[in-house]
Each structure stands twice: as structure tokens, then as C-alpha cells.
Design an enzyme around this catalytic site. Structure first.
Site, PDB file in Angstrom:
ATOM      1  N   CYS A  66       0.873  -1.171   0.000  1.00  0.00           N
ATOM      2  CA  CYS A  66       0.000   0.000   0.000  1.00  0.00           C
ATOM      3  C   CYS A  66       0.912   1.223   0.000  1.00  0.00           C
ATOM      4  CB  CYS A  66      -1.000  -0.008   1.157  1.00  0.00           C
ATOM      5  SG  CYS A  66      -0.356   0.331   2.806  1.00  0.00           S
ATOM      6  N   HIS A  99      14.776 -13.585  11.473  1.00  0.00           N
ATOM      7  CA  HIS A  99      14.468 -13.498  12.904  1.00  0.00           C
ATOM      8  C   HIS A  99      12.997 -13.672  13.228  1.00  0.00           C
ATOM      9  CE1 HIS A  99      18.371 -11.098  13.959  1.00  0.00           C
ATOM     10  NE2 HIS A  99      18.609 -12.223  13.300  1.00  0.00           N
TER      11      HIS A  99
END
Length: 147
Positions: A66, A99
Site C-alpha cells: 500500500c 528473525h
């Protein structure tokens, strides 16, 4: 790699279309959840179907765009099995995968160039989840009853 899920709002449409070209060049299949034009629209209308498809295992990973990346990321992360990472640099895509085991890449269409988009997408795809100490953290993300 499974079929990749894509979505955007009007502000991310051009970036999403560029990502489709990248995927086609690599011979990767995708499913486009919309939008299909630059006409003004609401990002949740496309983010929720993508998130549901990721949760159901129908597509993996997802890519969403977006204008700022914020609205669509917030919407996607309402889903318990989604870990959407907002990335505007390749290094953030690496960390999101390594991670956080991000399963949806989110990009801010109004703030990145096609060259940056390509580098971010490639970094996201090329980086595996490290596991190890990160598994415990990821297991704590979802809400549990009684909290």
C-alpha cells in the site's frame, strides 16, 4: 516454493504489477488478490483474503503493498498465523525472514523505486528462517485465552 499471494490497494498497484513481472521472469506462480487498478479502494478488502489464504496454506509467501505499507501491514497482522514484515530496505527483509519467520512481505509503494523493490523481494525470498532462539519469541506472538 508454493504459489505466491499478492495484494495491494490503489497506491501499491504499480509496485504490485512490477512484482508480478519479477515473478514471471523467475517462472514463479502467483495469485493476485487485487486490487486490479489505480482506482481508489480500501486495503483491508484485499489484505484479509491474502491473509486467509496464507493461513490456510493456499499461498506462501505473500507480498502486499500500500502507499506507506502501514495500513496493509496492520490489517494483515490481525490474523493469528500471519507475520507480515514492513520492509523498505533489503536488510529489513532479511531480518524479517531470518528473525521473525515473516510469511508476508509488505512494502511501501510510494516510497521505494523499482530497483529497491527488486532487491527487497529477492532478499526476502533468499533468506531462510534462522530458528534457534527466535522460535520461542515467535511462539509468544499469538494471543492466548485469558490474557
Amino acid at each position: 516454493m508454493k504459489t505466491i499471494g499478492l495484494c495491494s490497494d490503489h497506491a501499491g498497484f504499480e509496485t504490485k504489477e512490477f512484482v508480478k513481472q519479477l515473478l514471471e521472469e523467475k517462472g514463479l506462480s502467483y495469485k493476485d488478490f487485487g486490487t486490479h487498478s489505480t482506482d481508489s479502494c480500501d486495503y483491508p478488502d484485499f489484505a484479509h483474503p491474502l491473509a486467509l489464504a496464507v493461513e490456510a496454506g493456499e499461498v506462501y509467501p505473500g507480498i502486499a503493498v500500500c502507499g506507506s505499507g502501514n495500513g496493509i501491514a496492520i490489517t494483515l497482522n490481525k490474523h493469528q498465523q500471519v507475520r507480515a514484515a514492513l520492509c523498505w530496505q533489503p536488510e529489513l527483509a532479511v531480518l524479517g525472514r531470518a528473525h521473525n519467520d515473516a510469511n508476508i512481505l509488505v512494502m511501501p509503494g510510494r516510497f521505494i523505486s523499482p530497483e529497491e523493490t527488486k532487491a527487497i523481494v529477492e532478499s526476502f525470498f533468499e533468506t531462510p528462517f534462522e530458528g534457534g532462539r527466535h522460535i520461542n519469541r515467535i511462539n509468544k506472538i499469538g494471543l492466548k485465552q485469558g490474557l
